[in-house]
Design a protein around this motif. Sequence first.
Motif, PDB file in Angstrom:
ATOM      1  N   GLY A 165       0.818  -1.187   0.035  1.00 44.75           N
ATOM      2  CA  GLY A 165      -0.038   0.094  -0.062  1.00 44.75           C
ATOM      3  C   GLY A 165       0.915   1.356  -0.129  1.00 44.75           C
ATOM      4  N   PRO A 166       0.203   2.405   0.080  1.00 43.04           N
ATOM      5  CA  PRO A 166       0.747   3.660  -0.181  1.00 43.04           C
ATOM      6  C   PRO A 166       1.814   4.035   1.011  1.00 43.04           C
ATOM      7  CG  PRO A 166      -1.583   4.239  -0.168  1.00 43.04           C
ATOM      8  CD  PRO A 166      -1.190   2.510   0.021  1.00 43.04           C
ATOM      9  N   GLU A 167       1.357   3.426   2.138  1.00 41.76           N
ATOM     10  CA  GLU A 167       2.267   3.811   3.385  1.00 41.76           C
ATOM     11  C   GLU A 167       3.757   3.023   3.236  1.00 41.76           C
ATOM     12  OE1 GLU A 167       2.200   4.083   8.317  1.00 41.76           O
ATOM     13  OE2 GLU A 167       0.707   2.812   7.115  1.00 41.76           O
ATOM     14  N   LEU A 168       3.741   1.920   2.789  1.00 47.71           N
ATOM     15  CA  LEU A 168       4.750   1.056   2.440  1.00 47.71           C
ATOM     16  C   LEU A 168       5.748   1.622   1.195  1.00 47.71           C
ATOM     17  CD1 LEU A 168       3.770  -2.455   3.122  1.00 47.71           C
ATOM     18  CD2 LEU A 168       5.712  -1.494   4.244  1.00 47.71           C
ATOM     19  N   ASN A 169       4.879   1.980   0.248  1.00 46.80           N
ATOM     20  CA  ASN A 169       5.537   2.561  -0.919  1.00 46.80           C
ATOM     21  C   ASN A 169       6.042   4.096  -0.664  1.00 46.80           C
ATOM     22  OD1 ASN A 169       5.093   1.128  -3.592  1.00 46.80           O
ATOM     23  ND2 ASN A 169       3.166   0.769  -2.591  1.00 46.80           N
ATOM     24  N   SER A 170       5.668   4.652   0.206  1.00 48.91           N
ATOM     25  CA  SER A 170       6.492   5.761   0.681  1.00 48.91           C
ATOM     26  C   SER A 170       7.612   5.611   1.488  1.00 48.91           C
ATOM     27  CB  SER A 170       5.351   6.931   1.396  1.00 48.91           C
ATOM     28  OG  SER A 170       5.028   6.571   2.544  1.00 48.91           O
ATOM     29  N   LEU A 171       7.684   4.715   2.215  1.00 51.35           N
ATOM     30  CA  LEU A 171       8.691   4.239   3.195  1.00 51.35           C
ATOM     31  C   LEU A 171      10.113   3.431   2.388  1.00 51.35           C
ATOM     32  CD1 LEU A 171       9.604   4.232   6.178  1.00 51.35           C
ATOM     33  CD2 LEU A 171       8.783   1.998   6.124  1.00 51.35           C
ATOM     34  N   LEU A 172       9.632   2.572   1.339  1.00 55.97           N
ATOM     35  CA  LEU A 172      10.455   1.838   0.886  1.00 55.97           C
ATOM     36  C   LEU A 172      10.704   2.236  -0.731  1.00 55.97           C
ATOM     37  CD1 LEU A 172       8.766  -1.620   2.129  1.00 55.97           C
ATOM     38  CD2 LEU A 172      11.056  -0.358   3.161  1.00 55.97           C
ATOM     39  N   LYS A 173      11.902   1.743  -1.104  1.00 53.05           N
ATOM     40  CA  LYS A 173      12.166   1.926  -2.829  1.00 53.05           C
ATOM     41  C   LYS A 173      11.843   0.748  -3.211  1.00 53.05           C
ATOM     42  CE  LYS A 173      16.320   4.629  -1.416  1.00 53.05           C
ATOM     43  NZ  LYS A 173      17.816   4.545  -1.231  1.00 53.05           N
ATOM     44  N   THR A 174      12.057   0.642  -4.821  1.00 53.90           N
ATOM     45  CA  THR A 174      11.639  -0.638  -5.196  1.00 53.90           C
ATOM     46  C   THR A 174      13.057  -1.566  -5.604  1.00 53.90           C
ATOM     47  OG1 THR A 174      11.813   0.434  -7.386  1.00 53.90           O
ATOM     48  CG2 THR A 174       9.609   0.173  -6.439  1.00 53.90           C
ATOM     49  N   LYS A 175      14.114  -0.730  -5.242  1.00 60.82           N
ATOM     50  CA  LYS A 175      15.532  -1.439  -5.310  1.00 60.82           C
ATOM     51  C   LYS A 175      16.514  -0.934  -4.266  1.00 60.82           C
ATOM     52  CE  LYS A 175      19.305  -1.174  -8.614  1.00 60.82           C
ATOM     53  NZ  LYS A 175      19.742  -0.755  -9.989  1.00 60.82           N
ATOM     54  N   GLU A 176      16.973  -1.831  -3.584  1.00 58.85           N
ATOM     55  CA  GLU A 176      18.280  -1.535  -2.398  1.00 58.85           C
ATOM     56  C   GLU A 176      19.125  -2.300  -2.792  1.00 58.85           C
ATOM     57  OE1 GLU A 176      18.083   0.468   0.174  1.00 58.85           O
ATOM     58  OE2 GLU A 176      16.158   1.042   0.382  1.00 58.85           O
ATOM     59  N   ILE A 177      20.315  -1.764  -2.163  1.00 59.33           N
ATOM     60  CA  ILE A 177      21.873  -2.582  -2.506  1.00 59.33           C
ATOM     61  C   ILE A 177      22.225  -2.449  -0.829  1.00 59.33           C
ATOM     62  CG2 ILE A 177      23.964  -2.736  -3.166  1.00 59.33           C
ATOM     63  CD1 ILE A 177      23.086  -1.611  -5.708  1.00 59.33           C
ATOM     64  N   LEU A 178      22.390  -3.796  -0.373  1.00 60.92           N
ATOM     65  CA  LEU A 178      22.804  -3.717   1.136  1.00 60.92           C
ATOM     66  C   LEU A 178      24.354  -4.235   1.055  1.00 60.92           C
ATOM     67  CD1 LEU A 178      22.716  -3.986   4.362  1.00 60.92           C
ATOM     68  CD2 LEU A 178      21.968  -6.361   3.740  1.00 60.92           C
ATOM     69  N   ARG A 179      25.360  -3.489   1.892  1.00 59.30           N
ATOM     70  CA  ARG A 179      26.742  -3.851   1.752  1.00 59.30           C
ATOM     71  C   ARG A 179      26.774  -4.684   3.157  1.00 59.30           C
ATOM     72  NH1 ARG A 179      31.576  -3.484   0.329  1.00 59.30           N
ATOM     73  NH2 ARG A 179      31.246  -2.068  -1.055  1.00 59.30           N
ATOM     74  N   ALA A 180      26.986  -5.757   3.113  1.00 59.08           N
ATOM     75  CA  ALA A 180      27.236  -6.762   4.286  1.00 59.08           C
ATOM     76  C   ALA A 180      28.780  -7.518   4.417  1.00 59.08           C
ATOM     77  CB  ALA A 180      26.406  -8.129   4.379  1.00 59.08           C
ATOM     78  N   GLY A 181      29.758  -6.928   5.108  1.00 57.90           N
ATOM     79  CA  GLY A 181      31.091  -7.321   5.016  1.00 57.90           C
ATOM     80  C   GLY A 181      31.625  -6.946   3.733  1.00 57.90           C
ATOM     81  N   ASP A 182      32.246  -7.666   2.940  1.00 61.01           N
ATOM     82  CA  ASP A 182      32.922  -7.369   1.702  1.00 61.01           C
ATOM     83  C   ASP A 182      31.948  -7.429   0.541  1.00 61.01           C
ATOM     84  OD1 ASP A 182      35.265  -6.673   3.031  1.00 61.01           O
ATOM     85  OD2 ASP A 182      35.949  -8.875   2.852  1.00 61.01           O
ATOM     86  N   PHE A 183      30.724  -8.022   0.742  1.00 64.10           N
ATOM     87  CA  PHE A 183      29.700  -8.366  -0.304  1.00 64.10           C
ATOM     88  C   PHE A 183      28.764  -7.355  -0.478  1.00 64.10           C
ATOM     89  CE2 PHE A 183      31.438 -12.120   1.515  1.00 64.10           C
ATOM     90  CZ  PHE A 183      32.175 -12.634   0.144  1.00 64.10           C
ATOM     91  N   LEU A 184      28.061  -7.207  -1.548  1.00 64.87           N
ATOM     92  CA  LEU A 184      26.789  -6.477  -2.169  1.00 64.87           C
ATOM     93  C   LEU A 184      25.787  -7.105  -2.467  1.00 64.87           C
ATOM     94  CD1 LEU A 184      28.625  -3.497  -3.916  1.00 64.87           C
ATOM     95  CD2 LEU A 184      27.876  -3.335  -1.666  1.00 64.87           C
ATOM     96  N   ILE A 185      24.723  -6.892  -1.890  1.00 60.70           N
ATOM     97  CA  ILE A 185      23.407  -7.509  -2.085  1.00 60.70           C
ATOM     98  C   ILE A 185      22.306  -6.794  -2.588  1.00 60.70           C
ATOM     99  CG2 ILE A 185      21.850  -9.049  -0.870  1.00 60.70           C
ATOM    100  CD1 ILE A 185      23.932  -9.588   1.326  1.00 60.70           C
ATOM    101  N   GLY A 186      21.968  -7.109  -3.599  1.00 61.82           N
ATOM    102  CA  GLY A 186      21.013  -6.389  -4.292  1.00 61.82           C
ATOM    103  C   GLY A 186      19.521  -6.939  -3.962  1.00 61.82           C
TER     104      GLY A 186
END
Length: 176
Positions: free
Chosen positions: A66-87
Amino acid sequence: MGSAVKIVVISDTHMPKKARHLPDRLLTDLEDCDYIIHAGDWQTMELYKELQQFGPVIGVAGNVDGPELNSLLKTKEILRAGDFLIGIVHGHGTGNTTEKRALESFKDDMVDCIVYGHSHIPVLKEINGVIVFNPGSPTDKRRQQEFSYGILTVGEDLRAEHIFLKRKIEIDIGKL
């Protein structure tokens, strides 16, 4: 790098429509995780708030959010964990398969792993050195035999695994 980082990966929870509670086994894994990834189709804000009680939540919006989640979250993220990137992406859209849409989302990014959802189908494979991972759903298995979610373990390397659940167990004490 010190001890391994544990990331619980879930998607397509569709709560409260498909379940009122997360499965117990998943809740146990959430208690000692470092991060939580949710690859979309939460359905409501309540689950986001619940997950935040366990640790940092990195999530994306899915096609039923819904609109509340859509305003809070993107449709794409990249997380750095240690030496790794997680899309992270939900994977919905038109044309192609869900997996191909997820891969396409990160064609210009150097990621080590792509997490996606939408299909509710657990996937774990490697494509051109990138781990491609769909955790399935812990609450809405659709045509799959089992409910599922995932765990990424980040240390010297990056490992992905599925946790399969024969069934979700929900007991409403008021009805006993």
